[in-house]
Design a protein around this motif. Structure first.
Motif, PDB file in Angstrom:
ATOM      1  N   LEU A   1     -13.168   2.867   1.236  1.00  0.00           N
ATOM      2  CA  LEU A   1     -12.736   4.266   1.135  1.00  0.00           C
ATOM      3  C   LEU A   1     -12.802   4.795  -0.286  1.00  0.00           C
ATOM      4  O   LEU A   1     -13.025   5.987  -0.503  1.00  0.00           O
ATOM      5  N   ALA A   2     -12.557   3.948  -1.294  1.00  0.00           N
ATOM      6  CA  ALA A   2     -12.623   4.346  -2.704  1.00  0.00           C
ATOM      7  C   ALA A   2     -11.722   5.548  -2.994  1.00  0.00           C
ATOM      8  O   ALA A   2     -12.134   6.516  -3.632  1.00  0.00           O
ATOM      9  N   VAL A   3     -10.473   5.478  -2.543  1.00  0.00           N
ATOM     10  CA  VAL A   3      -9.509   6.553  -2.778  1.00  0.00           C
ATOM     11  C   VAL A   3      -8.940   6.406  -4.181  1.00  0.00           C
ATOM     12  O   VAL A   3      -8.665   5.300  -4.653  1.00  0.00           O
TER      13      VAL A   3
ATOM     14  N   ALA B   1      -2.085   5.033   2.523  1.00  0.00           N
ATOM     15  CA  ALA B   1      -1.444   3.825   3.029  1.00  0.00           C
ATOM     16  C   ALA B   1      -0.245   4.163   3.908  1.00  0.00           C
ATOM     17  O   ALA B   1       0.001   3.503   4.925  1.00  0.00           O
ATOM     18  N   ALA B   2       0.518   5.186   3.530  1.00  0.00           N
ATOM     19  CA  ALA B   2       1.683   5.574   4.327  1.00  0.00           C
ATOM     20  C   ALA B   2       1.279   6.032   5.721  1.00  0.00           C
ATOM     21  O   ALA B   2       2.037   5.880   6.681  1.00  0.00           O
ATOM     22  N   GLY B   3       0.089   6.593   5.838  1.00  0.00           N
ATOM     23  CA  GLY B   3      -0.390   7.043   7.141  1.00  0.00           C
ATOM     24  C   GLY B   3      -0.907   5.925   8.022  1.00  0.00           C
ATOM     25  O   GLY B   3      -1.136   6.138   9.222  1.00  0.00           O
ATOM     26  N   LEU B   4      -1.078   4.737   7.476  1.00  0.00           N
ATOM     27  CA  LEU B   4      -1.573   3.592   8.255  1.00  0.00           C
ATOM     28  C   LEU B   4      -0.382   2.851   8.862  1.00  0.00           C
ATOM     29  O   LEU B   4      -0.153   1.672   8.620  1.00  0.00           O
ATOM     30  N   SER B   5       0.376   3.551   9.674  1.00  0.00           N
ATOM     31  CA  SER B   5       1.640   3.020  10.168  1.00  0.00           C
ATOM     32  C   SER B   5       1.461   1.875  11.152  1.00  0.00           C
ATOM     33  O   SER B   5       2.415   1.124  11.410  1.00  0.00           O
ATOM     34  N   GLY B   6       0.288   1.701  11.708  1.00  0.00           N
ATOM     35  CA  GLY B   6       0.068   0.618  12.636  1.00  0.00           C
ATOM     36  C   GLY B   6      -0.048  -0.740  11.977  1.00  0.00           C
ATOM     37  O   GLY B   6      -0.054  -1.768  12.661  1.00  0.00           O
ATOM     38  N   PHE B   7      -0.154  -0.751  10.652  1.00  0.00           N
ATOM     39  CA  PHE B   7      -0.311  -2.010   9.917  1.00  0.00           C
ATOM     40  C   PHE B   7       1.026  -2.434   9.308  1.00  0.00           C
ATOM     41  O   PHE B   7       1.921  -1.616   9.091  1.00  0.00           O
ATOM     42  N   SER B   8       1.137  -3.713   8.997  1.00  0.00           N
ATOM     43  CA  SER B   8       2.354  -4.263   8.415  1.00  0.00           C
ATOM     44  C   SER B   8       2.543  -3.761   6.989  1.00  0.00           C
ATOM     45  O   SER B   8       1.572  -3.345   6.333  1.00  0.00           O
ATOM     46  N   PRO B   9       3.774  -3.789   6.455  1.00  0.00           N
ATOM     47  CA  PRO B   9       3.998  -3.382   5.059  1.00  0.00           C
ATOM     48  C   PRO B   9       3.178  -4.200   4.068  1.00  0.00           C
ATOM     49  O   PRO B   9       2.690  -3.658   3.074  1.00  0.00           O
ATOM     50  N   THR B  10       3.001  -5.483   4.322  1.00  0.00           N
ATOM     51  CA  THR B  10       2.210  -6.319   3.407  1.00  0.00           C
ATOM     52  C   THR B  10       0.750  -5.900   3.418  1.00  0.00           C
ATOM     53  O   THR B  10       0.086  -5.891   2.364  1.00  0.00           O
ATOM     54  N   ALA B  11       0.233  -5.535   4.582  1.00  0.00           N
ATOM     55  CA  ALA B  11      -1.159  -5.074   4.658  1.00  0.00           C
ATOM     56  C   ALA B  11      -1.334  -3.768   3.895  1.00  0.00           C
ATOM     57  O   ALA B  11      -2.328  -3.580   3.173  1.00  0.00           O
ATOM     58  N   ARG B  12      -0.373  -2.866   4.027  1.00  0.00           N
ATOM     59  CA  ARG B  12      -0.463  -1.599   3.292  1.00  0.00           C
ATOM     60  C   ARG B  12      -0.297  -1.828   1.790  1.00  0.00           C
ATOM     61  O   ARG B  12      -0.892  -1.117   0.978  1.00  0.00           O
ATOM     62  N   LEU B  13       0.497  -2.825   1.422  1.00  0.00           N
ATOM     63  CA  LEU B  13       0.594  -3.191   0.011  1.00  0.00           C
ATOM     64  C   LEU B  13      -0.752  -3.684  -0.499  1.00  0.00           C
ATOM     65  O   LEU B  13      -1.172  -3.318  -1.606  1.00  0.00           O
ATOM     66  N   ALA B  14      -1.448  -4.506   0.275  1.00  0.00           N
ATOM     67  CA  ALA B  14      -2.766  -4.988  -0.126  1.00  0.00           C
ATOM     68  C   ALA B  14      -3.734  -3.828  -0.325  1.00  0.00           C
ATOM     69  O   ALA B  14      -4.553  -3.841  -1.258  1.00  0.00           O
ATOM     70  N   PHE B  15      -3.648  -2.821   0.527  1.00  0.00           N
ATOM     71  CA  PHE B  15      -4.499  -1.635   0.384  1.00  0.00           C
ATOM     72  C   PHE B  15      -4.276  -0.973  -0.973  1.00  0.00           C
ATOM     73  O   PHE B  15      -5.236  -0.577  -1.653  1.00  0.00           O
ATOM     74  N   MET B  16      -3.003  -0.870  -1.399  1.00  0.00           N
ATOM     75  CA  MET B  16      -2.691  -0.194  -2.657  1.00  0.00           C
ATOM     76  C   MET B  16      -2.944  -1.064  -3.881  1.00  0.00           C
ATOM     77  O   MET B  16      -3.155  -0.532  -4.979  1.00  0.00           O
ATOM     78  N   VAL B  17      -2.916  -2.363  -3.725  1.00  0.00           N
ATOM     79  CA  VAL B  17      -3.179  -3.250  -4.866  1.00  0.00           C
ATOM     80  C   VAL B  17      -4.680  -3.405  -5.092  1.00  0.00           C
ATOM     81  O   VAL B  17      -5.154  -3.367  -6.228  1.00  0.00           O
ATOM     82  N   VAL B  18      -5.432  -3.561  -4.017  1.00  0.00           N
ATOM     83  CA  VAL B  18      -6.877  -3.784  -4.143  1.00  0.00           C
ATOM     84  C   VAL B  18      -7.602  -2.508  -4.559  1.00  0.00           C
ATOM     85  O   VAL B  18      -8.492  -2.531  -5.422  1.00  0.00           O
ATOM     86  N   GLY B  19      -7.245  -1.366  -3.962  1.00  0.00           N
ATOM     87  CA  GLY B  19      -7.987  -0.127  -4.173  1.00  0.00           C
ATOM     88  C   GLY B  19      -8.217   0.257  -5.629  1.00  0.00           C
ATOM     89  O   GLY B  19      -9.361   0.542  -6.022  1.00  0.00           O
ATOM     90  N   PRO B  20      -7.177   0.281  -6.490  1.00  0.00           N
ATOM     91  CA  PRO B  20      -7.393   0.676  -7.884  1.00  0.00           C
ATOM     92  C   PRO B  20      -8.183  -0.337  -8.711  1.00  0.00           C
ATOM     93  O   PRO B  20      -8.581  -0.030  -9.836  1.00  0.00           O
TER      94      PRO B  20
END
Length: 335
Positions: free
Chosen positions: A263-265, A274-293
Motif C-alpha cells: 500500500l505504501a501509505v 490500520a484502525a480500519g482493519l478491524s478484522g485483524f488482531s492488534p498485533t497484526a495491525r501493529l505490524a502494519f504500522m511498524v513495517v510500513g514506515p
C-alpha cells in the motif's frame, strides 16, 4: 608546427562546458514532471475516467506521490541545509565513534524530525556524505518516520483509548531501527552502500541551492517510480487474498506486514488505515504500522536510487524481517 600547437591548445570535447550539456533534461526530471501531467490530465479529462482498473491505478499513484511530496521536500531542504551550513566536524562530534553508543543515539534522534519515510532518505544520504557513520545514519533513517511526535499523536487519535498500542508502536519501531543499525555496523559492507551525492566546491547559499536541486530531482524521480509500483501492486493483487487470512493466528501478522509494503501509505496516515482493519488482531495491525514506515514499495525505490540496488534489496529484506519480529514480540508482550 603551428598546426600541432593549435591541436594541443584545443580543449578536449568532453571538457568543454557547453550550455547544451548543462541544460540536458534527464529521465528523473521527466518522471517528476509526470506527477504534474497526471494531475492536470485528471482535471482536463473531467468525468472521463476510462476502465475501472485504470481509474484505481491513477488514484493510488496520485495519492502516494502527492501525500509524499511535501515531506520529501522537507527532507531535501533539511538535507541541503546540512550540506551547506553544517560543518562535518560538528556532525562527527555529535555522535560517539563507538557504534554501540552512536546507533541508539541516532535512533532516538528520529523523535525530533516530524516527517515521513521519504524525507528521511535524502537526510540519511547527506549525513553519510558528511562523515556520519553509516550504521548511525541508517538507524536515523528508519526511526525518523516511525517514532516522531506527529506519527505518535496520529496513532493515539486513530486508536483512542488504547495507549498501549501507541507505546507498542514506539518501542517496536525504535527497536527495529537500533537493531538494523547494529546489524549494519557488524555485517554491512561499504560496497553495498553507494550514496550518489555529487561533490561541489560551492559554499553557503550557492551550495544550498545546488544540493536542493540535485536531491529533489533525484529523489523525486524515484518517488514516482515507487508510486507507479505501489499503484500497480494495488491493482494487480486482489484484496480478498489478504482479508481471507485475517482469522489465522500468526499468519495475519505477516499478511498485514506484506500489505503495508504494497500500500505504501505515508507514516502520518497509516494508523488510520490500520484502525480500519478491524478484522485483524492488534498485533497484526501493529505490524502494519511498524513495517510500513520502514519498508514499502516507494521507499525501496528511493533507497535503490539513492544508495544503489545492492543495498536496497538487502537492507529492505533484513528490515522487513526485523520489523515483523519486533512487532510480534512487542504485541505478545503489551497487547
Amino acid at each position: 608546427m603551428a598546426d600541432e600547437i593549435a591541436v594541443q591548445a584545443r580543449p578536449h570535447p568532453a571538457a568543454e562546458p557547453t550550455g547544451r550539456a548543462r541544460r540536458r533534461i534527464g529521465s528523473l526530471q521527466v518522471l517528476v514532471a509526470g506527477i504534474l501531467a497526471v494531475l492536470v490530465g485528471r482535471h482536463v479529462l473531467g468525468d472521463w475516467t476510462g476502465p475501472a482498473w485504470l481509474e484505481a491505478w491513477g488514484a493510488v499513484f496520485v495519492a502516494v506521490c502527492v501525500q509524499a511530496l511535501p515531506f520529501l521536500l522537507l527532507g531535501v531542504v533539511l538535507s541541503a541545509a546540512i550540506a551547506a551550513f553544517v560543518p562535518a566536524r560538528l556532525l562527527e562530534r555529535a555522535l560517539p565513534r563507538n557504534p554501540l553508543l552512536a546507533v541508539p543515539i541516532a535512533g532516538a534522534a528520529g523523535v525530533v524530525l516530524p516527517g515521513c519515510e521519504c524525507a528521511s532518505v535524502p537526510v540519511a544520504e547527506r549525513l553519510i556524505a558528511r562523515g556520519v557513520a553509516p550504521a548511525a545514519a541508517l538507524a536515523f533513517l528508519l526511526s525518523s518516520p516511525a517514532v516522531n511526535p506527529v506519527v505518535l499523536v496520529a496513532t493515539a487519535v486513530a486508536f483512542r483509548g488504547q495507549p498501549e498500542l501507541v507505546a507498542a508502536r514506539f518501542l517496536a519501531s525504535l527497536a527495529t531501527a537500533v537493531v538494523m543499525g547494529l546489524l549494519w555496523a557488524r555485517f554491512g559492507r561499504p560496497e553495498w552502500l553507494r550514496p550518489r551525492v555529487p561533490s561541489s566546491d560551492r559554499t553557503g547559499w550557492a551550495a544550498f541551492r545546488g544540493s536542493l536541486e540535485h536531491d529533489f530531482l533525484h529523489a523525486g524521480g524515484f518517488l514516482v517510480i515507487g508510486g507507479m509500483t505501489a499503484a500497480t501492486l494495488n491493482v494487480a493483487v486482489p484484496r480478498d487474498l489478504f482479508t481471507g487470512l485475517a482469522g489465522l493466528p500468526g499468519v495475519d501478522v505477516l499478511v498485514l506486514a506484506l500489505l503495508a509494503v504494497l500500500l505504501a501509505v505515508c507514516s502520518e496516515a497509516d494508523a488510520f488505515v490500520a484502525a480500519g482493519l478491524s478484522g485483524f488482531s492488534p498485533t497484526a495491525r501493529l505490524a502494519f504500522m511498524v513495517v510500513g514506515p520502514m519498508v514499502d514499495a516507494k521507499l525501496i525505490a528511493l533507497q535503490a536510487g539513492t544508495f544503489g540496488r545492492a543495498f536496497a534489496w538487502r537492507f529492505s529484506a533484513a528490515t522487513f524481517t526485523v520489523a515483523v519480529t519486533a512487532a510480534a514480540l512487542t504485541g505478545w508482550w503489551l497487547l
